[in-house]
Design a protein around this motif. Structure first.
Motif, mmCIF file in Angstrom:
data_model
loop_
_atom_site.group_PDB
_atom_site.id
_atom_site.type_symbol
_atom_site.label_atom_id
_atom_site.label_comp_id
_atom_site.label_asym_id
_atom_site.label_seq_id
_atom_site.Cartn_x
_atom_site.Cartn_y
_atom_site.Cartn_z
ATOM 1 N N MET A 122 0.763 -1.132 -0.184
ATOM 2 C CA MET A 122 0.039 0.056 0.048
ATOM 3 C C MET A 122 0.896 1.355 0.137
ATOM 4 N N ALA A 123 1.031 1.794 -1.136
ATOM 5 C CA ALA A 123 2.128 2.981 -1.107
ATOM 6 C C ALA A 123 1.290 4.477 -0.713
ATOM 7 N N ASN A 124 0.099 4.690 -0.707
ATOM 8 C CA ASN A 124 -0.471 5.842 -0.293
ATOM 9 C C ASN A 124 -0.519 5.803 1.080
ATOM 10 N N PRO A 125 0.245 6.843 1.792
ATOM 11 C CA PRO A 125 0.391 6.966 3.154
ATOM 12 C C PRO A 125 -0.969 7.281 3.919
ATOM 13 N N ASN A 126 -1.797 8.127 3.151
ATOM 14 C CA ASN A 126 -3.209 8.390 3.725
ATOM 15 C C ASN A 126 -3.892 7.228 3.767
ATOM 16 N N LYS A 127 -3.963 6.447 2.676
ATOM 17 C CA LYS A 127 -4.771 5.036 2.875
ATOM 18 C C LYS A 127 -4.332 4.398 3.911
ATOM 19 N N GLN A 128 -2.912 4.167 4.071
ATOM 20 C CA GLN A 128 -2.457 3.466 5.307
ATOM 21 C C GLN A 128 -2.851 3.793 6.617
ATOM 22 N N LYS A 129 -3.181 5.408 6.946
ATOM 23 C CA LYS A 129 -3.386 6.117 8.257
ATOM 24 C C LYS A 129 -5.052 5.521 8.154
ATOM 25 N N GLY A 130 -5.836 5.509 7.338
ATOM 26 C CA GLY A 130 -7.333 5.298 7.449
ATOM 27 C C GLY A 130 -7.341 4.019 7.498
ATOM 28 N N THR A 131 -6.804 3.057 7.122
ATOM 29 C CA THR A 131 -6.910 1.429 6.990
ATOM 30 C C THR A 131 -6.394 1.158 8.586
ATOM 31 N N ALA A 132 -5.382 1.498 9.059
ATOM 32 C CA ALA A 132 -4.969 1.523 10.368
ATOM 33 C C ALA A 132 -5.997 1.830 11.372
ATOM 34 N N TRP A 133 -6.699 3.092 11.062
ATOM 35 C CA TRP A 133 -7.651 3.750 12.046
ATOM 36 C C TRP A 133 -8.968 2.492 12.132
ATOM 37 N N GLU A 134 -9.281 2.190 10.903
ATOM 38 C CA GLU A 134 -10.220 1.405 10.916
ATOM 39 C C GLU A 134 -10.190 0.045 11.676
ATOM 40 N N SER A 135 -8.884 -0.382 11.388
ATOM 41 C CA SER A 135 -8.820 -1.742 12.203
ATOM 42 C C SER A 135 -8.813 -1.438 13.586
ATOM 43 N N ARG A 136 -8.208 -0.442 14.098
ATOM 44 C CA ARG A 136 -8.036 0.035 15.535
ATOM 45 C C ARG A 136 -9.580 0.034 16.073
ATOM 46 N N VAL A 137 -10.448 0.624 15.335
ATOM 47 C CA VAL A 137 -11.876 0.765 15.729
ATOM 48 C C VAL A 137 -12.386 -0.321 15.676
ATOM 49 N N ARG A 138 -12.188 -1.366 14.799
ATOM 50 C CA ARG A 138 -12.890 -2.640 14.779
ATOM 51 C C ARG A 138 -12.168 -3.459 15.913
ATOM 52 N N ASP A 139 -10.961 -3.432 16.130
ATOM 53 C CA ASP A 139 -10.475 -4.319 17.292
ATOM 54 C C ASP A 139 -11.023 -3.622 18.599
ATOM 55 N N TYR A 140 -10.776 -2.265 18.776
ATOM 56 C CA TYR A 140 -11.413 -1.943 20.105
ATOM 57 C C TYR A 140 -12.857 -2.383 20.367
ATOM 58 N N LEU A 141 -13.660 -2.146 19.436
ATOM 59 C CA LEU A 141 -15.163 -2.762 19.773
ATOM 60 C C LEU A 141 -15.369 -4.312 19.834
ATOM 61 N N ASN A 142 -14.846 -4.976 19.076
ATOM 62 C CA ASN A 142 -14.717 -6.450 19.510
ATOM 63 C C ASN A 142 -14.048 -6.473 20.832
ATOM 64 N N TRP A 143 -13.193 -5.904 21.075
ATOM 65 C CA TRP A 143 -12.684 -6.200 22.557
ATOM 66 C C TRP A 143 -13.669 -5.842 23.627
ATOM 67 N N TYR A 144 -14.209 -4.433 23.469
ATOM 68 C CA TYR A 144 -15.051 -3.796 24.392
ATOM 69 C C TYR A 144 -16.639 -4.820 24.329
ATOM 70 N N LEU A 145 -16.883 -5.402 23.407
ATOM 71 C CA LEU A 145 -18.046 -6.284 23.227
ATOM 72 C C LEU A 145 -17.904 -7.676 23.802
ATOM 73 N N GLY A 146 -16.634 -7.865 24.261
ATOM 74 C CA GLY A 146 -16.374 -9.216 24.743
ATOM 75 C C GLY A 146 -16.153 -10.126 23.621
ATOM 76 N N MET A 147 -15.925 -9.910 22.435
ATOM 77 C CA MET A 147 -15.759 -10.877 21.197
ATOM 78 C C MET A 147 -14.465 -11.348 20.834
ATOM 79 N N THR A 148 -13.453 -11.004 21.840
ATOM 80 C CA THR A 148 -12.060 -11.339 21.593
ATOM 81 C C THR A 148 -11.636 -12.035 22.894
ATOM 82 N N ASP A 149 -10.563 -12.772 22.674
ATOM 83 C CA ASP A 149 -9.876 -13.411 23.944
ATOM 84 C C ASP A 149 -8.980 -12.301 24.277
ATOM 85 N N GLU A 150 -8.021 -12.975 25.274
ATOM 86 C CA GLU A 150 -7.141 -11.904 25.929
ATOM 87 C C GLU A 150 -6.035 -11.530 25.149
#
Length: 179
Positions: A1-29
């Motif tokens: 992925m060459a576009n740095p703005n695309k990388q920032k956006g993808t990283a933010w999307e992944s962090r939001v997804r991971d946080y909400l899955n953790w918050y909702l108890g959908m993940t292990d430790e």
């Protein structure tokens, strides 16, 4: 992925997804999803075709995630609502990264119309909803299309959990889908 703005956006999307899955108890430790086949997992959908379906799906919400220096919230909200419609979800919201802050402090923005629909589903008055989930309001001018309600991702996790519990309670025993 060459576009740095695309990388920032993808990283933010992944962090939001991971946080909400953790918050909702959908993940292990370790952050691994407990049941990858559970339809309630928060997901980053693959984009297919010309109709964008949003960045993150957290049923019944489509989240339009933005990592930008100067947010234009009303346009993000219009985009989120169109993408929710494309995805077949009832609600679209925008999640904007706050600079130098933990993911849980990300700003989640609702149009007043979406906020009202959500609070009515939960059976809450305006004051109860605002107080319970920490909403603040931006009422800009007379154009209600530019008004929105905001809280952080932590409070959104609580609201998401409550609306899912409400949907299960309402549909228990009927065989109907909650969303």
């Amino acid at each position: 992925m060459a576009n740095p703005n695309k990388q920032k956006g993808t990283a933010w999307e992944s962090r939001v997804r991971d946080y909400l899955n953790w918050y909702l108890g959908m993940t292990d430790e370790y952050g691994k999803v407990l049941n990858p086949f559970d339809g309630l997992n928060v997901r980053r959908p693959a984009q297919e075709g010309s109709r964008d379906v949003g960045d993150v799906h957290a049923a019944p919400f489509v989240l339009e995630c933005k990592d930008v220096a100067r947010p234009t919230v009303p346009s993000f909200l219009r985009q989120a609502e169109v993408e929710a419609m494309h995805a077949g979800f009832p609600y679209g919201v925008a999640v904007v990264k706050r600079r130098r802050a933990n993911v849980r402090a990300g700003s989640v923005h609702f149009t007043i119309r979406t906020w009202t629909r959500v609070r009515l589903v939960l059976g809450l008055s305006s004051r109860e909803c605002a107080d319970l989930y920490g909403f603040s309001f931006s009422l800009r001018g007379l154009d209600t299309g530019r008004w929105y309600a905001t809280h952080d991702l932590f409070d959104f996790g609580s609201l998401l959990d409550d609306i899912r519990i409400h949907a299960r309670t309402v549909t228990a025993g009927t065989g109907a889908q909650g969303f």
